[in-house]
Design a protein around this motif. Sequence first.
Motif, short mmCIF file in Angstrom:
data_model
loop_
_atom_site.label_atom_id
_atom_site.label_comp_id
_atom_site.label_asym_id
_atom_site.label_seq_id
_atom_site.Cartn_x
_atom_site.Cartn_y
_atom_site.Cartn_z
N ASP A 67 0.83 -1.21 0.00
CA ASP A 67 0.00 0.00 0.00
C ASP A 67 0.86 1.26 0.00
N ILE A 68 1.96 1.22 0.78
CA ILE A 68 2.88 2.37 0.83
C ILE A 68 3.43 2.66 -0.56
N GLN A 69 3.84 1.59 -1.27
CA GLN A 69 4.40 1.80 -2.60
C GLN A 69 3.34 2.29 -3.58
N ARG A 70 2.10 1.77 -3.45
CA ARG A 70 1.04 2.19 -4.35
C ARG A 70 0.72 3.67 -4.17
N ILE A 71 0.75 4.16 -2.92
CA ILE A 71 0.38 5.53 -2.63
C ILE A 71 1.51 6.51 -2.92
N TYR A 317 -10.93 7.45 -5.79
CA TYR A 317 -9.64 7.35 -5.11
C TYR A 317 -8.78 8.56 -5.40
N PRO A 318 -7.96 9.01 -4.43
CA PRO A 318 -7.01 10.09 -4.71
C PRO A 318 -6.00 9.63 -5.75
N PRO A 319 -5.45 10.55 -6.54
CA PRO A 319 -4.47 10.16 -7.57
C PRO A 319 -3.18 9.63 -6.94
N THR A 320 -2.59 8.66 -7.60
CA THR A 320 -1.33 8.07 -7.14
C THR A 320 -0.16 8.65 -7.93
N LYS A 321 1.03 8.41 -7.43
CA LYS A 321 2.21 8.85 -8.18
C LYS A 321 2.34 8.10 -9.49
N GLN A 322 1.89 6.85 -9.52
CA GLN A 322 1.96 6.09 -10.77
C GLN A 322 1.13 6.76 -11.86
N LEU A 323 -0.08 7.23 -11.49
CA LEU A 323 -0.92 7.90 -12.47
C LEU A 323 -0.29 9.22 -12.92
N LEU A 324 0.24 9.99 -11.96
CA LEU A 324 0.88 11.26 -12.32
C LEU A 324 2.10 11.04 -13.20
N ARG A 325 2.82 9.94 -12.93
CA ARG A 325 4.02 9.63 -13.74
C ARG A 325 3.64 9.28 -15.17
N VAL A 326 2.52 8.58 -15.33
CA VAL A 326 2.04 8.26 -16.67
C VAL A 326 1.65 9.55 -17.42
N LEU A 327 0.97 10.45 -16.72
CA LEU A 327 0.60 11.72 -17.34
C LEU A 327 1.84 12.53 -17.72
N ARG A 356 -2.92 15.00 -2.18
CA ARG A 356 -3.76 13.81 -2.02
C ARG A 356 -4.79 13.97 -0.92
N THR A 357 -4.49 14.77 0.08
CA THR A 357 -5.41 14.90 1.21
C THR A 357 -6.28 16.15 1.12
N GLY A 358 -6.16 16.88 0.02
CA GLY A 358 -6.96 18.08 -0.16
C GLY A 358 -8.31 17.76 -0.76
N PRO A 359 -8.88 18.71 -1.52
CA PRO A 359 -10.18 18.48 -2.16
C PRO A 359 -10.16 17.24 -3.05
N HIS A 360 -11.31 16.61 -3.16
CA HIS A 360 -11.41 15.37 -3.93
C HIS A 360 -11.07 15.63 -5.39
N ILE A 361 -10.25 14.75 -5.97
CA ILE A 361 -9.76 14.95 -7.33
C ILE A 361 -10.13 13.74 -8.18
N SER A 362 -10.76 13.97 -9.31
CA SER A 362 -11.14 12.90 -10.21
C SER A 362 -10.15 12.84 -11.37
N LEU A 363 -10.23 11.74 -12.14
CA LEU A 363 -9.37 11.60 -13.31
C LEU A 363 -9.66 12.69 -14.33
N VAL A 383 -3.06 1.70 -14.32
CA VAL A 383 -2.76 2.35 -13.04
C VAL A 383 -4.01 2.80 -12.28
N LEU A 384 -5.19 2.65 -12.87
CA LEU A 384 -6.42 3.02 -12.15
C LEU A 384 -6.82 1.90 -11.19
N GLN A 385 -7.54 2.29 -10.13
CA GLN A 385 -8.07 1.31 -9.20
C GLN A 385 -9.32 0.65 -9.80
N PRO A 386 -9.58 -0.62 -9.46
CA PRO A 386 -10.79 -1.27 -9.98
C PRO A 386 -12.05 -0.74 -9.30
N ILE A 387 -13.17 -0.83 -9.99
CA ILE A 387 -14.44 -0.51 -9.36
C ILE A 387 -14.81 -1.67 -8.44
#
Length: 622
Positions: A67-71, A317-327, A356-363, A383-387
């Motif tokens: 979980d630490i690595q995912r976040i 879910y809040p955005p992860t570093k993996q998603l930001l790295r892809v962008l 990550r802990t601020g206002p809710h952020i969507s894709l 890199v997205l979380q499953p529904i």
Amino acid sequence: MATQVERLLADRTANSIPEEPHASPSAAPSLTYSESADEQEIEEPRQAELTRRRRASTVLIARSPADIQRITGETTSQLIRRCCGGGCCLDGGARREGVEYEGIDLPDNDAFRSLFLKIDAIPVALTNVTDLPEQTVFLQPLRRPSTIPSPTDSAISLGDDSGNDTKSPTQTAELEKKGLPTLGLEDLDTKIQPPSFVQPHPPHHVFPARIHNTRELTRPGAEKRTFHFDLDVTDYPEGEGIDFKVGGAIGVSAPNDAAAVDEILDLLMVPRFIRNKPVLLETTKGRWPTVWGEDQARELVTTRRDLLTWCSDIQSYPPTKQLLRVLAEHATNEIEQRVLLFLCAGEGQGIFCDFRTGPHISLAQLLHAFPSAKPPLDLVLSVLQPIMPRFYSLSNDPHESFETRDGKQHRLIELAVTVHDTNDWRSGTRMGLGSGFFQRQALRFLEAREKGEKNPDFYIPMFKGLMSNPLAKEFVSDGPMLLIGAGVGIAPFRGFVQRRLKTANCANKVWVLQGVRDSLVDELYSGEWGVHEDEVKRVVESRRGEGRYVQEEVKNQTDLVWYIINSVDGRVFVCGSTKGMGEGVEKALIEVAMEKGNLGREEAARFWELKKEAGQYIAETW
């Protein structure tokens, strides 16, 4: 320890438990306001409770090194090597000594400004930048083998412009005879249910339950909207070995909003003419897109729209570093890329934590904030979380709910859903994935009714889910029972009362304490509990009248609580939000045990733990 506490209680409470109440109203412990209640105020004064600062969330988001690595995008060993333990990564945008910074013109759009990133300069050189994540999802076109004639020469086809790829038995047999692949879309309406490979809770499969009726339980002025649903489960598949139960919960595979899916496909520049066409999905590992399948590689045929609609969560879910790295990897604008890489770097860790802990952020908000980032859809899906399925308690006795329509008896289950709102950068508020889907279906159903449609076709994709959850497991047909709930947490107790009033010898074996803000606008199921409702239920309002919370009424009903929990087969159920109500009721119950059992606080807490182990104290909170 259990024996010592029970023996101590037996000595101290031998004469304090009242006899079982009789049918006469005066014989039962009172559910009316007591003048002595003023002497039993909760420890914190009400004014202090209203003005104290809201506490930060205590939800545990990291349970393991994975979980630490995912976040954070780093392993625990990398984090330890980088972290000095002095909390410098929490200094937000504070500049570090010896590091060269340069100012930067941040992206100029509303979506970016709504991220509230406190960046005034970025280091010239970044270190510990998150690696580009492994791609585990690949979308490949379905190519026609060269040995198969074209559609103009044969009826055999692997697809058409409409996105249809279903084959007749004759076509399938001909392909198999030639030793050719028969991959194709299944004959399933994915507008009302997910593809069959979405397996949310084995052995249960998703069933599209038709909405028989729906209505809004709350009235104008209520702080939150709550809808009631009658779902037709007459044709629910047999053979799963379990039936619907009082207190049970159904699972719902809620899809992403169709408009939000189209917006993301637009932002990623996925051509419209291929969104519904069959595509070959290949994964290298993991459970996605099956939810609960085995961790393994997969190959199946689906569509891009179905994957983004039913399989990947784009807002919860809040955005992860993996998603930001892809962008960042696919951002063509240099400034946008630098900001994204900064958030993925060690120097930007403090900003990332605030982000990550601020206002809710969507894709969608991220894609609007960094408009030059157009990564491939399959890389984003990696890199997205499953529904995940959402669970909703039944609000009726499912053994007794039938209705005759069109000459056929229909079996119905009922549930109540409160719409969950979060902040949104564009519209102000955004509904939760599950509750938002329920509200959209309810409003569409009601609109169709207003237009004259007698039986509108709208569905809820559901499965039997948790029929052995604590509420259903510990429900018994006899013995005194106290039901404590607030908000939509009161819904499953309606089914409890319906069942008990039909099977118990007298109505005074079940009592309900219902917490609401204002009974005029948000009291759920008023008048729908049974013939003895006024005798078994007390409504506690926090915004009107006495201005009391349900946990305060628990203290007022000390004799009732103590009588029930010490009776044979006596049970106390609590259901609702953990924050506020759940915590407050638990505290009140401990104080009841302290007062009636003459126990210390630790002994009283242990008393309720023993009752929980014995199945007499059941708390379902979230």
